[in-house]
Motif scaffolding. Structure first.
Motif, PDB file in Angstrom:
ATOM      1  N   HIS A   1      -8.046  11.325  23.121  1.00 11.75           N
ATOM      2  CA  HIS A   1      -7.918   9.915  22.763  1.00 11.75           C
ATOM      3  C   HIS A   1      -7.935   9.782  21.243  1.00 11.75           C
ATOM      4  CE1 HIS A   1      -8.617   5.632  22.521  1.00 11.75           C
ATOM      5  NE2 HIS A   1      -9.613   5.889  21.684  1.00 11.75           N
ATOM      6  N   LEU A   2      -6.989   8.984  20.702  1.00 11.08           N
ATOM      7  CA  LEU A   2      -6.950   8.783  19.252  1.00 11.08           C
ATOM      8  C   LEU A   2      -7.469   7.395  18.892  1.00 11.08           C
ATOM      9  CD1 LEU A   2      -3.510  10.389  18.324  1.00 11.08           C
ATOM     10  CD2 LEU A   2      -5.797  11.361  18.038  1.00 11.08           C
ATOM     11  N   ASP A   3      -8.455   7.365  18.004  1.00 10.33           N
ATOM     12  CA  ASP A   3      -8.959   6.074  17.520  1.00 10.33           C
ATOM     13  C   ASP A   3      -8.108   5.585  16.361  1.00 10.33           C
ATOM     14  OD1 ASP A   3     -11.682   5.931  19.013  1.00 10.33           O
ATOM     15  OD2 ASP A   3     -11.586   7.966  18.192  1.00 10.33           O
ATOM     16  N   PHE A   4      -7.579   6.532  15.549  1.00  9.43           N
ATOM     17  CA  PHE A   4      -6.788   6.160  14.374  1.00  9.43           C
ATOM     18  C   PHE A   4      -5.441   6.871  14.397  1.00  9.43           C
ATOM     19  CE2 PHE A   4     -11.205   6.652  12.426  1.00  9.43           C
ATOM     20  CZ  PHE A   4     -11.578   5.354  12.754  1.00  9.43           C
ATOM     21  N   THR A   5      -4.388   6.112  14.166  1.00 11.61           N
ATOM     22  CA  THR A   5      -3.067   6.746  14.093  1.00 11.61           C
ATOM     23  C   THR A   5      -2.354   6.397  12.787  1.00 11.61           C
ATOM     24  OG1 THR A   5      -2.168   4.874  15.296  1.00 11.61           O
ATOM     25  CG2 THR A   5      -2.677   6.839  16.588  1.00 11.61           C
ATOM     26  N   TYR A   6      -2.989   5.600  11.941  1.00 17.41           N
ATOM     27  CA  TYR A   6      -2.359   5.204  10.681  1.00 17.41           C
ATOM     28  C   TYR A   6      -3.458   5.018   9.643  1.00 17.41           C
ATOM     29  CZ  TYR A   6       0.888   2.868   7.523  1.00 17.41           C
ATOM     30  OH  TYR A   6       1.673   2.552   6.455  1.00 17.41           O
ATOM     31  N   SER A   7      -3.154   5.282   8.370  1.00 20.16           N
ATOM     32  CA  SER A   7      -4.182   5.244   7.311  1.00 20.16           C
ATOM     33  C   SER A   7      -5.396   6.052   7.746  1.00 20.16           C
ATOM     34  CB  SER A   7      -4.634   3.812   7.016  1.00 20.16           C
ATOM     35  OG  SER A   7      -3.605   3.046   6.539  1.00 20.16           O
ATOM     36  N   VAL A   8      -5.120   7.193   8.352  1.00 15.20           N
ATOM     37  CA  VAL A   8      -6.183   7.951   9.019  1.00 15.20           C
ATOM     38  C   VAL A   8      -7.261   8.407   8.029  1.00 15.20           C
ATOM     39  CG1 VAL A   8      -6.643  10.088  10.290  1.00 15.20           C
ATOM     40  CG2 VAL A   8      -4.714   8.659  10.928  1.00 15.20           C
ATOM     41  N   ILE A   9      -6.837   8.905   6.876  1.00 18.76           N
ATOM     42  CA  ILE A   9      -7.847   9.447   5.943  1.00 18.76           C
ATOM     43  C   ILE A   9      -8.779   8.318   5.488  1.00 18.76           C
ATOM     44  CG2 ILE A   9      -8.240  10.814   3.863  1.00 18.76           C
ATOM     45  CD1 ILE A   9      -5.333  11.738   4.019  1.00 18.76           C
ATOM     46  N   ASP A  10      -8.186   7.192   5.101  1.00 14.33           N
ATOM     47  CA  ASP A  10      -9.014   6.067   4.625  1.00 14.33           C
ATOM     48  C   ASP A  10      -9.974   5.601   5.717  1.00 14.33           C
ATOM     49  OD1 ASP A  10      -7.663   6.237   2.300  1.00 14.33           O
ATOM     50  OD2 ASP A  10      -7.076   4.126   2.203  1.00 14.33           O
ATOM     51  N   LYS A  11      -9.483   5.562   6.951  1.00 15.17           N
ATOM     52  CA  LYS A  11     -10.344   5.090   8.041  1.00 15.17           C
ATOM     53  C   LYS A  11     -11.497   6.069   8.274  1.00 15.17           C
ATOM     54  CE  LYS A  11      -7.096   1.993  10.129  1.00 15.17           C
ATOM     55  NZ  LYS A  11      -5.875   1.909  10.910  1.00 15.17           N
ATOM     56  N   CYS A  12     -11.221   7.352   8.117  1.00 15.91           N
ATOM     57  CA  CYS A  12     -12.298   8.339   8.291  1.00 15.91           C
ATOM     58  C   CYS A  12     -13.279   8.269   7.120  1.00 15.91           C
ATOM     59  CB  CYS A  12     -11.708   9.743   8.435  1.00 15.91           C
ATOM     60  SG  CYS A  12     -10.877   9.938  10.027  1.00 15.91           S
TER      61      CYS A  12
ATOM     62  N   THR B   1      -5.863  -0.673  -0.580  1.00 10.98           N
ATOM     63  CA  THR B   1      -6.193  -0.441   0.829  1.00 10.98           C
ATOM     64  C   THR B   1      -7.532  -1.101   1.144  1.00 10.98           C
ATOM     65  OG1 THR B   1      -7.431   1.532   0.253  1.00 10.98           O
ATOM     66  CG2 THR B   1      -5.102   1.843   0.745  1.00 10.98           C
ATOM     67  N   VAL B   2      -7.835  -1.156   2.432  1.00 11.87           N
ATOM     68  CA  VAL B   2      -9.135  -1.714   2.850  1.00 11.87           C
ATOM     69  C   VAL B   2     -10.265  -0.883   2.236  1.00 11.87           C
ATOM     70  CG1 VAL B   2     -10.631  -2.083   4.850  1.00 11.87           C
ATOM     71  CG2 VAL B   2      -8.222  -2.711   4.972  1.00 11.87           C
ATOM     72  N   LEU B   3     -10.046   0.424   2.142  1.00 13.73           N
ATOM     73  CA  LEU B   3     -11.069   1.296   1.547  1.00 13.73           C
ATOM     74  C   LEU B   3     -11.323   0.910   0.089  1.00 13.73           C
ATOM     75  CD1 LEU B   3     -12.885   3.793   1.770  1.00 13.73           C
ATOM     76  CD2 LEU B   3     -10.915   5.179   1.126  1.00 13.73           C
ATOM     77  N   ASP B   4     -10.243   0.682  -0.668  1.00 10.16           N
ATOM     78  CA  ASP B   4     -10.398   0.253  -2.067  1.00 10.16           C
ATOM     79  C   ASP B   4     -11.180  -1.061  -2.125  1.00 10.16           C
ATOM     80  OD1 ASP B   4      -8.768   2.363  -2.791  1.00 10.16           O
ATOM     81  OD2 ASP B   4      -6.970   1.138  -3.067  1.00 10.16           O
ATOM     82  N   MET B   5     -10.836  -1.974  -1.191  1.00 12.86           N
ATOM     83  CA  MET B   5     -11.493  -3.299  -1.195  1.00 12.86           C
ATOM     84  C   MET B   5     -12.978  -3.146  -0.883  1.00 12.86           C
ATOM     85  SD  MET B   5     -10.409  -6.364  -1.773  1.00 12.86           S
ATOM     86  CE  MET B   5     -11.740  -7.388  -2.355  1.00 12.86           C
ATOM     87  N   MET B   6     -13.301  -2.258   0.049  1.00 19.13           N
ATOM     88  CA  MET B   6     -14.719  -2.031   0.384  1.00 19.13           C
ATOM     89  C   MET B   6     -15.456  -1.516  -0.833  1.00 19.13           C
ATOM     90  SD  MET B   6     -15.492  -3.077   3.242  1.00 19.13           S
ATOM     91  CE  MET B   6     -17.193  -2.549   3.099  1.00 19.13           C
TER      92      MET B   6
ATOM     93  N   PRO C   1       0.175  -9.825  -1.735  1.00 16.99           N
ATOM     94  CA  PRO C   1      -0.499  -9.020  -0.713  1.00 16.99           C
ATOM     95  C   PRO C   1      -1.940  -9.537  -0.545  1.00 16.99           C
ATOM     96  CG  PRO C   1       0.560  -7.631  -2.359  1.00 16.99           C
ATOM     97  CD  PRO C   1       0.646  -9.028  -2.872  1.00 16.99           C
ATOM     98  N   THR C   2      -2.417  -9.609   0.690  1.00 18.03           N
ATOM     99  CA  THR C   2      -3.722 -10.227   0.960  1.00 18.03           C
ATOM    100  C   THR C   2      -4.844  -9.608   0.126  1.00 18.03           C
ATOM    101  OG1 THR C   2      -2.946 -10.515   3.201  1.00 18.03           O
ATOM    102  CG2 THR C   2      -5.276 -10.875   2.852  1.00 18.03           C
ATOM    103  N   LEU C   3      -4.855  -8.266   0.027  1.00 14.85           N
ATOM    104  CA  LEU C   3      -5.953  -7.618  -0.710  1.00 14.85           C
ATOM    105  C   LEU C   3      -5.923  -7.988  -2.191  1.00 14.85           C
ATOM    106  CD1 LEU C   3      -5.962  -4.030   0.850  1.00 14.85           C
ATOM    107  CD2 LEU C   3      -7.596  -5.874   1.252  1.00 14.85           C
TER     108      LEU C   3
ATOM    109  N   PRO D   1       0.811  -1.229   0.000  1.00 13.48           N
ATOM    110  CA  PRO D   1       0.000   0.000   0.000  1.00 13.48           C
ATOM    111  C   PRO D   1       0.841   1.274   0.000  1.00 13.48           C
ATOM    112  CG  PRO D   1       0.007  -0.973   2.194  1.00 13.48           C
ATOM    113  CD  PRO D   1       0.822  -1.875   1.330  1.00 13.48           C
ATOM    114  N   TRP D   2       2.131   1.181   0.380  1.00 20.70           N
ATOM    115  CA  TRP D   2       2.941   2.367   0.616  1.00 20.70           C
ATOM    116  C   TRP D   2       3.629   2.907  -0.640  1.00 20.70           C
ATOM    117  CZ3 TRP D   2       8.248   3.172   0.162  1.00 20.70           C
ATOM    118  CH2 TRP D   2       8.714   4.376   0.713  1.00 20.70           C
ATOM    119  N   ALA D   3       4.189   1.985  -1.432  1.00 20.76           N
ATOM    120  CA  ALA D   3       5.125   2.417  -2.482  1.00 20.76           C
ATOM    121  C   ALA D   3       4.414   3.009  -3.707  1.00 20.76           C
ATOM    122  CB  ALA D   3       5.976   1.230  -2.917  1.00 20.76           C
ATOM    123  N   ASP D   4       5.090   3.950  -4.359  1.00 22.26           N
ATOM    124  CA  ASP D   4       4.635   4.384  -5.690  1.00 22.26           C
ATOM    125  C   ASP D   4       5.053   3.332  -6.702  1.00 22.26           C
ATOM    126  OD1 ASP D   4       3.716   6.867  -4.814  1.00 22.26           O
ATOM    127  OD2 ASP D   4       5.712   7.759  -4.974  1.00 22.26           O
ATOM    128  N   ARG D   5       6.230   2.750  -6.455  1.00 14.93           N
ATOM    129  CA  ARG D   5       6.750   1.727  -7.366  1.00 14.93           C
ATOM    130  C   ARG D   5       7.492   0.676  -6.557  1.00 14.93           C
ATOM    131  NH1 ARG D   5      10.564   2.445 -11.605  1.00 14.93           N
ATOM    132  NH2 ARG D   5      11.262   4.347 -10.581  1.00 14.93           N
TER     133      ARG D   5
END
Ligand code: ADP
Length: 400
Positions: free
Chosen positions: A332-343, A266-271, A243-245, A206-210
């Protein structure tokens, strides 16, 4: 994307009394790219990385930095190492001074910076990695993640164009790994080219451009991650796993399900794929809203007041400084990574959320939500916490 910053032309290297570790490799890396060298142990990743700042010189072939062949005299290497920073896998091997400040000051001092310039560079670098106030601490008393940040600050203090990380998350727990990957994203967002080596497919995908898939000192495949990791024979030859997805997407396709063309990263793409499958892309009638708080601008009082009205709202923080602000304010933080996708996922369920972030990352929230809206047809409102009005402006997914 922009111009080429690093290029290899048929490079080879054999360790003294060893086998050939790099067997004729050619590639190019563009400015501001995020590149993952992925392969099993012994593939030649570390050897290749150490060539980027001249620590190892190829036996044959040419390596170019900024379109010029790398030269190996002392002055040229010193300049190259200012522009290409290398972060070792093990921070204990990189950190050499008795205090954090002295360690981070090592590079700029060696480059001949004046004392005030050294101080400025060190404080800036420590701030970038979220270690403000750590200057007097002895590095051996720090956690693994903090030591890694000290090592990164030491490199950042020289303000390089390219940052090279050998196995950046090695030895870190999942949260520590997420924090480091997010820091790499922030640095990339600030204009740095980032190159990592890893054998962790789930991290690179999910991270790399290439992605550059390597084995036995050669490149097997080099492409955007969906394509590079989608090539089953390369993945098997490199002793990697899918990759699992991507695997899930392939299995659905094999069963004849008609899915959107773009493969999920990402999970968002999969959804999105799954919702398309069940033709429920409309989701709930009302999408939740994402509110963005710029911690560089908005006051803590305003934020706390807003949170007292929006009790229990799902909150995420993007970036080191935003996370620190949350911690300092006891949020309190619910999300600390992939924050935009989770929101976005929250919004699709009809729930509101809050993102704390820094000035430079606000635009990224708008761009990501906007891109998702164009792809999926789901327009999610993004709102900016506005101090002067003590209320929010609706931006509806467009740029601020
Ligand atoms: P990776 O980073 O992908 O695990 P390396 O670049 O460390 O791979 O190693 C590539 C090959 O070079 C391996 O066969 C390894 O055994 C060999 N190698 C690495 N370092 C040395 C060394 N200092 N001396 C001799 N051979 C080495």
């Amino acid at each position: 994307m922009s111009s080429i910053i690093l290029e290899a032309r048929d490079i080879r290297y054999r360790y003294p009394r060893g086998m050939e570790a790099i067997c004729g490799i050619s590639f190019h890396i563009r400015r501001k790219e995020k590149i993952a060298l992925v392969g099993p142990n012994g593939a030649g990743k570390s050897t290749l990385l150490t060539m980027f700042n001249g620590m190892i010189r190829p036996d044959s072939g040419t390596l170019l930095f900024d379109n010029e062949p790398i030269r190996y005299d002392t002055a040229s290497l010193r300049m190259l190492r200012k522009r290409v920073g290398f972060v070792l896998q093990n921070p204990d091997r990189q950190i050499i001074a008795p205090t954090v400040y002295q360690d981070v000051a090592f590079g700029p001092t060696n480059l001949g910076y004046r004392e005030d310039e050294v101080k400025e560079a060190v404080l800036r670098a420590l701030r970038q990695v979220g270690l403000e106030g750590f200057g007097r601490r002895p590095p051996h008393q720090l956690s693994g993640g903090e030591k890694k940040r000290v090592a990164i600050a030491g490199v950042l203090a020289m303000d390089p164009d390219v940052l090279v990380f050998d196995e950046p998350t090695s030895g870190l727990d999942p949260t520590g790994s997420e924090d480091i990957m997010e820091l790499l994203d922030e640095l990339n967002h600030d204009g740095k080219t980032i190159i990592i080596s890893t054998h962790d497919v789930e991290l690179a995908y999910p991270w790399a451009d290439r992605a550059i898939l390597m084995t036995g000192g050669s490149i097997l495949h080099e492409d955007i991650p969906e394509v590079a990791f989608g090539n089953l024979s390369s993945v098997r030859t490199a002793h990697l796993s899918l990759p699992t997805l991507l695997e899930l997407h392939m299995e659905l396709q094999k069963r004849g399900f008609s899915l959107p063309g773009k493969k999920p990263r990402t999970v968002l793409d999969m959804m999105h794929c799954i919702e398309t499958l069940f033709e429920t892309t409309q989701g709930p009638c009302r999408h939740g809203r994402i509110t963005v708080c710029n911690v560089d601008q908005d006051s803590r009082e305003l934020l706390l007041e807003w949170l007292s009205v929006h009790k229990g709202i799902c909150t995420g923080a993007m970036g080191t400084r935003a996370k620190q602000c949350a911690e300092n304010a006891g949020i309190h933080l619910d999300f600390t990574y992939s924050v935009i996708d989770k929101c976005i996922l929250k919004a699709l369920l009809g729930d509101d959320s809050l993102i704390l972030t820094t000035e430079s990352m606000v635009k990224r929230v708008y761009l990501r939500v906007d891109a998702y809206g164009r792809e999926s047809g789901s327009r999610i409102p993004v709102l900016l916490l506005a101090p002067e009005q003590k209320m929010v402006h609706e931006k509806n997914g467009s740029e601020p």
